[in-house]
Design an enzyme around this catalytic site. Structure first.
Site, mmCIF file in Angstrom:
data_model
loop_
_atom_site.group_PDB
_atom_site.id
_atom_site.type_symbol
_atom_site.label_atom_id
_atom_site.label_comp_id
_atom_site.label_asym_id
_atom_site.label_seq_id
_atom_site.Cartn_x
_atom_site.Cartn_y
_atom_site.Cartn_z
ATOM 1 N N LYS A 111 0.809 -1.226 0.000
ATOM 2 C CA LYS A 111 0.000 0.000 0.000
ATOM 3 C C LYS A 111 0.840 1.273 0.000
ATOM 4 O O LYS A 111 0.367 2.328 -0.400
ATOM 5 C CB LYS A 111 -0.974 -0.004 1.188
ATOM 6 C CG LYS A 111 -2.024 -1.102 1.038
ATOM 7 C CD LYS A 111 -3.265 -0.851 1.845
ATOM 8 C CE LYS A 111 -4.332 -1.875 1.437
ATOM 9 N NZ LYS A 111 -5.594 -1.747 2.110
ATOM 10 N N LYS A 192 -5.659 -10.743 -5.426
ATOM 11 C CA LYS A 192 -6.791 -10.816 -4.499
ATOM 12 C C LYS A 192 -7.884 -9.825 -4.893
ATOM 13 O O LYS A 192 -7.584 -8.690 -5.272
ATOM 14 C CB LYS A 192 -6.257 -10.479 -3.096
ATOM 15 C CG LYS A 192 -7.288 -10.507 -2.001
ATOM 16 C CD LYS A 192 -6.682 -10.042 -0.688
ATOM 17 C CE LYS A 192 -6.845 -8.555 -0.475
ATOM 18 N NZ LYS A 192 -7.875 -8.146 0.448
ATOM 19 N N LYS A 195 -11.316 -4.129 -2.312
ATOM 20 C CA LYS A 195 -12.136 -2.917 -2.441
ATOM 21 C C LYS A 195 -11.365 -1.826 -3.145
ATOM 22 O O LYS A 195 -11.914 -1.056 -3.920
ATOM 23 C CB LYS A 195 -12.490 -2.378 -1.045
ATOM 24 C CG LYS A 195 -13.480 -3.192 -0.286
ATOM 25 C CD LYS A 195 -13.920 -2.389 0.928
ATOM 26 C CE LYS A 195 -13.964 -3.247 2.169
ATOM 27 N NZ LYS A 195 -12.737 -3.206 2.942
HETATM 28 N N1 AQP Z 1 -10.437 -11.342 -1.731
HETATM 29 C C1 AQP Z 1 -10.719 -11.755 -0.495
HETATM 30 N N2 AQP Z 1 -10.955 -13.064 -0.269
HETATM 31 C C2 AQP Z 1 -11.253 -13.499 0.976
HETATM 32 N N3 AQP Z 1 -11.334 -12.679 2.070
HETATM 33 C C3 AQP Z 1 -11.107 -11.375 1.869
HETATM 34 N N4 AQP Z 1 -11.118 -10.317 2.712
HETATM 35 C C4 AQP Z 1 -10.823 -9.195 2.005
HETATM 36 N N5 AQP Z 1 -10.618 -9.484 0.711
HETATM 37 C C5 AQP Z 1 -10.794 -10.834 0.588
HETATM 38 C C6 AQP Z 1 -11.401 -10.389 4.137
HETATM 39 O O1 AQP Z 1 -12.446 -9.488 4.436
HETATM 40 C C7 AQP Z 1 -12.272 -9.005 5.766
HETATM 41 C C8 AQP Z 1 -12.436 -7.512 5.801
HETATM 42 O O2 AQP Z 1 -11.444 -6.896 5.009
HETATM 43 P P1 AQP Z 1 -11.090 -5.373 5.210
HETATM 44 O O3 AQP Z 1 -12.036 -4.530 4.498
HETATM 45 O O4 AQP Z 1 -10.992 -5.041 6.629
HETATM 46 O O5 AQP Z 1 -9.649 -5.252 4.688
HETATM 47 P P2 AQP Z 1 -8.921 -5.813 3.478
HETATM 48 O O6 AQP Z 1 -8.419 -7.169 3.765
HETATM 49 O O7 AQP Z 1 -7.875 -4.822 3.204
HETATM 50 O O8 AQP Z 1 -10.043 -5.903 2.329
HETATM 51 P P3 AQP Z 1 -10.030 -5.278 0.933
HETATM 52 O O9 AQP Z 1 -11.350 -5.562 0.318
HETATM 53 O O10 AQP Z 1 -8.854 -5.723 0.153
HETATM 54 O O11 AQP Z 1 -9.963 -3.740 1.255
HETATM 55 P P4 AQP Z 1 -8.915 -2.659 0.835
HETATM 56 O O12 AQP Z 1 -8.905 -2.699 -0.655
HETATM 57 O O13 AQP Z 1 -9.515 -1.398 1.397
HETATM 58 O O14 AQP Z 1 -7.597 -2.997 1.426
HETATM 59 C C9 AQP Z 1 -10.896 -9.457 6.240
HETATM 60 O O15 AQP Z 1 -11.047 -10.560 7.106
HETATM 61 C C10 AQP Z 1 -10.227 -9.891 4.969
HETATM 62 O O16 AQP Z 1 -9.291 -10.922 5.200
#
Ligand code: AQP
Length: 329
Positions: A111, A192, A195
């Site tokens: 990031k 992966k 968001k």
């Molecule tokens: N692609 C994924 N597959 C399985 N689990 C996932 N999680 C996120 N992406 C996947 C799980 O969702 C929970 C909440 O995630 P978060 O929003 O707190 O943070 P993150 O892991 O950073 O999710 P994103 O969607 O990738 O958000 P951004 O883009 O903002 O960083 C967690 O338990 C995560 O493991």
């Protein structure tokens, strides 16, 4: 009952990966654990964000969690910034965690890479996450695979704290699902689903209408072969679709391979699209009702903050005493 804790950032629209990797397990945990879930709005401040929309995004994320099946009577659902113990414990743990171990976090490297200015908050993100978990005496943390390294850090920090100050903190165990723990981007099945990735076509959102879901899933990248076989290394796109189908249908992957033998990739995509639409329909219906009733969401969050504070304040009292801070009279 053992306690589970997990959190989600209000950083954008929740997607299928969030639901299959994490939230679906949270719904099950409500009946088997003392379950505590949190919308981590302070984590959302570690990257550039719009202050005018953070509160609304936080409430919408909470509404979506309720729509997905969290029940405020059977779990504790609250907003991170409503429980100040999280930030107080973060400071204390900052004095236990080391600069070197934070620098090794792959999410920080990903990031911060290519950014002109990186906040201290982004660097410290894993310590805030450790505090979230540790200030609730958490036994188990259900998360997707991407959070494995952060969880390991939380465990290391808790063990170091206990070694230095005496047994105070519960050392949590990760709970990463055997399937669906890393749902991949439909347009780039080696990355992966996320968001913040700029891949709207590769990211089915929980609130996408059926025609949009169909379009995204039908345009998923596969490979030039014909065989529907689970082989993440050589057939990443097909394997991702099989994993999604396996979770939403509750059918083991070998059974799906057998039932789809001889079918083409187009058939697989249509089957996945129909299954995902059916899986999300009740969530979307419940969300529509909650959207018209923000007071119900705020009420659930107020109840959750009160329950969460009583546990976290108790842990903080133990931490203050163990670390030698003067008690306020
Ligand atoms: N692609 C994924 N597959 C399985 N689990 C996932 N999680 C996120 N992406 C996947 C799980 O969702 C929970 C909440 O995630 P978060 O929003 O707190 O943070 P993150 O892991 O950073 O999710 P994103 O969607 O990738 O958000 P951004 O883009 O903002 O960083 C967690 O338990 C995560 O493991």
């Amino acid at each position: 009952m053992p306690r589970v804790f997990s959190g989600i950032q209000p950083t954008g629209e929740l997607h299928l990966g969030n639901l299959l990797g994490a939230i679906r397990q949270w719904v099950v945990d409500q009946d088997t654990h003392d379950a505590v879930f949190c919308v981590v709005d302070l984590h959302a401040m570690t990257a550039p964000y719009d202050p005018a929309s953070l509160a609304d995004a936080t409430r919408r994320t909470a509404a979506l969690l309720l729509a997905a099946g969290l029940d405020p009577q059977r779990c504790t659902l609250f907003v991170q910034s409503h429980v100040p113990a999280h930030t107080e414990l973060t400071w204390i743990l900052n004095c236990v965690a080391s600069f070197g171990e934070l620098r090794r976090m792959t999410q920080f490297k990903d990031k911060s890479g290519g950014q002109e200015s990186v906040s201290v908050g982004l660097f410290d993100y894993p310590v805030l996450m450790a505090a979230d978990i540790l200030c609730h005496d958490t036994d188990r943390v259900p998360v997707g695979d991407d959070q494995r390294q952060h969880l390991e850090l939380a465990r290391d920090v808790a063990q170091r704290f206990n070694h230095r100050f005496g047994e105070t903190l519960v050392v949590p165990e990760p709970a990463i699902p055997p399937i669906g723990a890393r749902v991949m981007d439909l347009q780039d099945p080696t990355s992966k689903m996320s968001k913040s990735a700029d891949s709207p076509q590769g990211t089915p959102l929980l609130l996408d209408p059926p025609d949009v879901l169909t379009k995204k899933i039908r345009s998923a990248v596969t490979d030039s072969g014909r065989e529907i076989r689970y082989d993440p290394e050589n057939k990443a796109g097909v394997s991702n679709l099989l994993e999604i189908l396996s979770v939403v249908r509750g059918t083991p992957i070998p059974d799906l391979e057998a039932s789809l033998a001889g079918a083409g990739y187009g058939d697989l995509k249509s089957t996945v699209a129909d299954a995902v639409i059916e899986y999300l329909a009740p969530v979307q219906e419940r969300y529509a009702a909650l959207e018209d009733d923000p007071a119900r969401v705020d009420e659930a969050l107020a109840l959750g903050a009160a329950k969460a504070s009583s546990v976290a304040d108790g842990v903080l009292r133990r931490v203050r005493s163990a670390t030698g801070l003067l008690t306020r009279q």
